[in-house]
Enzyme design. Structure first.
Site, PDB file in Angstrom:
ATOM      1  N   HIS A  61       0.880  -1.183   0.000  1.00  0.00           N
ATOM      2  CA  HIS A  61       0.000   0.000   0.000  1.00  0.00           C
ATOM      3  C   HIS A  61       0.912   1.226   0.000  1.00  0.00           C
ATOM      4  O   HIS A  61       1.199   1.806   1.048  1.00  0.00           O
ATOM      5  CB  HIS A  61      -0.898   0.023   1.239  1.00  0.00           C
ATOM      6  CG  HIS A  61      -1.846  -1.132   1.338  1.00  0.00           C
ATOM      7  ND1 HIS A  61      -1.424  -2.413   1.602  1.00  0.00           N
ATOM      8  CD2 HIS A  61      -3.199  -1.195   1.197  1.00  0.00           C
ATOM      9  CE1 HIS A  61      -2.486  -3.223   1.622  1.00  0.00           C
ATOM     10  NE2 HIS A  61      -3.569  -2.506   1.379  1.00  0.00           N
ATOM     11  N   ASP A 120       0.880  -1.402   4.780  1.00  0.00           N
ATOM     12  CA  ASP A 120       0.424  -0.174   5.441  1.00  0.00           C
ATOM     13  C   ASP A 120      -0.958   0.220   4.907  1.00  0.00           C
ATOM     14  O   ASP A 120      -1.107   1.226   4.213  1.00  0.00           O
ATOM     15  CB  ASP A 120       1.453   0.939   5.167  1.00  0.00           C
ATOM     16  CG  ASP A 120       1.077   2.249   5.842  1.00  0.00           C
ATOM     17  OD1 ASP A 120       0.286   2.230   6.808  1.00  0.00           O
ATOM     18  OD2 ASP A 120       1.570   3.302   5.386  1.00  0.00           O
ATOM     19  N   GLU A 173       0.050   0.203  -5.582  1.00  0.00           N
ATOM     20  CA  GLU A 173      -0.845   1.302  -5.192  1.00  0.00           C
ATOM     21  C   GLU A 173      -2.061   1.198  -6.108  1.00  0.00           C
ATOM     22  O   GLU A 173      -1.942   1.349  -7.315  1.00  0.00           O
ATOM     23  CB  GLU A 173      -0.136   2.661  -5.313  1.00  0.00           C
ATOM     24  CG  GLU A 173      -1.032   3.872  -5.124  1.00  0.00           C
ATOM     25  CD  GLU A 173      -1.890   3.860  -3.868  1.00  0.00           C
ATOM     26  OE1 GLU A 173      -1.355   3.700  -2.763  1.00  0.00           O
ATOM     27  OE2 GLU A 173      -3.139   3.984  -4.003  1.00  0.00           O
TER      28      GLU A 173
HETATM   29  N1  SAM Z   1       2.705   3.552   2.963  1.00  0.00           N
HETATM   30  C1  SAM Z   1       2.483   4.939   2.603  1.00  0.00           C
HETATM   31  C2  SAM Z   1       3.491   5.795   3.346  1.00  0.00           C
HETATM   32  O1  SAM Z   1       3.778   5.505   4.529  1.00  0.00           O
HETATM   33  O2  SAM Z   1       4.009   6.742   2.751  1.00  0.00           O
HETATM   34  C3  SAM Z   1       1.068   5.390   2.895  1.00  0.00           C
HETATM   35  C4  SAM Z   1       0.024   4.455   2.370  1.00  0.00           C
HETATM   36  S1  SAM Z   1      -1.623   4.924   2.721  1.00  0.00           S
HETATM   37  C5  SAM Z   1      -1.776   4.660   4.431  1.00  0.00           C
HETATM   38  C6  SAM Z   1      -2.508   3.560   2.062  1.00  0.00           C
HETATM   39  C7  SAM Z   1      -2.576   3.534   0.536  1.00  0.00           C
HETATM   40  O3  SAM Z   1      -3.085   2.271   0.129  1.00  0.00           O
HETATM   41  C8  SAM Z   1      -3.511   4.566  -0.098  1.00  0.00           C
HETATM   42  O4  SAM Z   1      -2.778   5.346  -1.004  1.00  0.00           O
HETATM   43  C9  SAM Z   1      -4.581   3.727  -0.833  1.00  0.00           C
HETATM   44  O5  SAM Z   1      -4.956   4.296  -2.072  1.00  0.00           O
HETATM   45  C10 SAM Z   1      -3.853   2.434  -1.057  1.00  0.00           C
HETATM   46  N2  SAM Z   1      -4.678   1.216  -1.150  1.00  0.00           N
HETATM   47  C11 SAM Z   1      -5.873   0.966  -0.550  1.00  0.00           C
HETATM   48  N3  SAM Z   1      -6.254  -0.307  -0.783  1.00  0.00           N
HETATM   49  C12 SAM Z   1      -5.272  -0.881  -1.529  1.00  0.00           C
HETATM   50  C13 SAM Z   1      -5.058  -2.196  -2.039  1.00  0.00           C
HETATM   51  N4  SAM Z   1      -5.968  -3.166  -1.842  1.00  0.00           N
HETATM   52  N5  SAM Z   1      -3.915  -2.451  -2.708  1.00  0.00           N
HETATM   53  C14 SAM Z   1      -3.001  -1.469  -2.923  1.00  0.00           C
HETATM   54  N6  SAM Z   1      -3.149  -0.198  -2.473  1.00  0.00           N
HETATM   55  C15 SAM Z   1      -4.267   0.083  -1.774  1.00  0.00           C
END
Ligand code: SAM
Length: 259
Positions: A42, A160, A115
């Protein structure tokens, strides 16, 4: 439909906790002259502007990085990545986890980032163009299942999620276990919120039962806004590297001194 966007929350106390442990772990891994893999399920957009409208609207960074940064020693890998990012992108820039990884890893290492949000994915690809990272617009858990065990086998995974879908609290322990079975030498890290509702509790109980030797590290902080339900941040780390538990104890003190 995904609505969570991390630029409203970048640099908040939970980001400081997660990114400090991430930067320390990656720095530890690159000390050894052997290639490694970094997988993130994520990823977000990789780089944030703490001066943009979204960040200023919530003011979360003002309760996080702005008050906590000086407590980290200047040679802490997290402080060093902050310095690198500001030098390159300006004083209000804040690195997301993909950029912390890209700026720490070497040319011989491999980075895979998932992402799912189309807009965030596009921005992530722009921010990471200079690095040879593999970027995927697909579900992060499916990607991790497909890649594990990765080549090189040495390395780490960061999970995450935004926990927008409440079913994630049930599915994550199962997904995590499947990945651990395939990649039994990988360092597997999961971030989770400490919530006033206690919704994270059963997920943690399931994880702790499945991985009794994992490192579970939590810090507590006042809610960033009056009505905010998050009162702390946790990292659950399977196969933690040597020294991480001691380092995490230092982070506990650092948060307590600002609490
Ligand atoms: N890890 C990043 C950081 O610390 O800079 C922040 C990530 S943010 C908390 C979570 C992200 O996961 C969001 O941008 C969202 O769009 C994405 N997301 C949500 N569900 C997802 C999935 N099933 N697979 C991949 N990405 C996903």
């Amino acid at each position: 439909m995904l609505s969570y966007q991390h630029h409203y929350h970048a640099g908040n106390p939970a980001d400081v906790h997660k990114h400090a442990l991430l930067a320390w772990t990656l720095d530890y891994l690159v000390q050894k002259d052997k290639p490694m893999t970094y997988i993130e399920t994520h990823a977000g957009r990789g780089l944030y502007d703490l001066g943009d409208e979204a960040a200023l609207k919530t003011g979360e960074a003002a309760k996080g990085i702005s008050v906590l940064e000086q407590s980290f020693a200047p040679d802490h890998p997290y402080r060093q990545r902050l310095d690198d990012v500001r030098f390159k992108y300006g004083p209000m820039a804040y690195p997301g986890s993909p950029l912390i990884a890209a700026m720490t890893l070497r040319e011989t290492d491999t980075i895979h980032l998932a992402e799912l949000h189309p807009g965030e994915n596009e921005i992530l690809a722009e921010h990471l163009t200079q690095w040879d990272a593999h970027i995927y617009k697909q579900d992060g858990f499916k990607l991790a299942q497909a890649l594990c065990p990765p080549t090189p086998r040495r390395g780490m995974l960061l999970v995450d999620p935004s926990y927008e879908v409440k079913a994630e609290y049930d599915s994550i322990p199962k997904d995590f276990a499947k990945i651990a079975r395939k990649w039994n030498v990988g360092i597997l890290a999961l971030w989770y919120p400490l919530l006033t509702s206690g919704s994270h509790g059963p997920m943690l109980a399931a994880l702790t039962e499945a991985f009794p030797d994992a490192l579970r590290h939590e810090v507590r902080f006042p809610p960033v806004r009056e009505d905010h339900r998050m009162i702390g941040s946790g990292m659950f780390i399977v196969n933690p590297p040597y020294g991480l538990a001691g380092h995490a104890a230092e982070i506990t003190k650092l948060f307590a001194s600002k609490g």
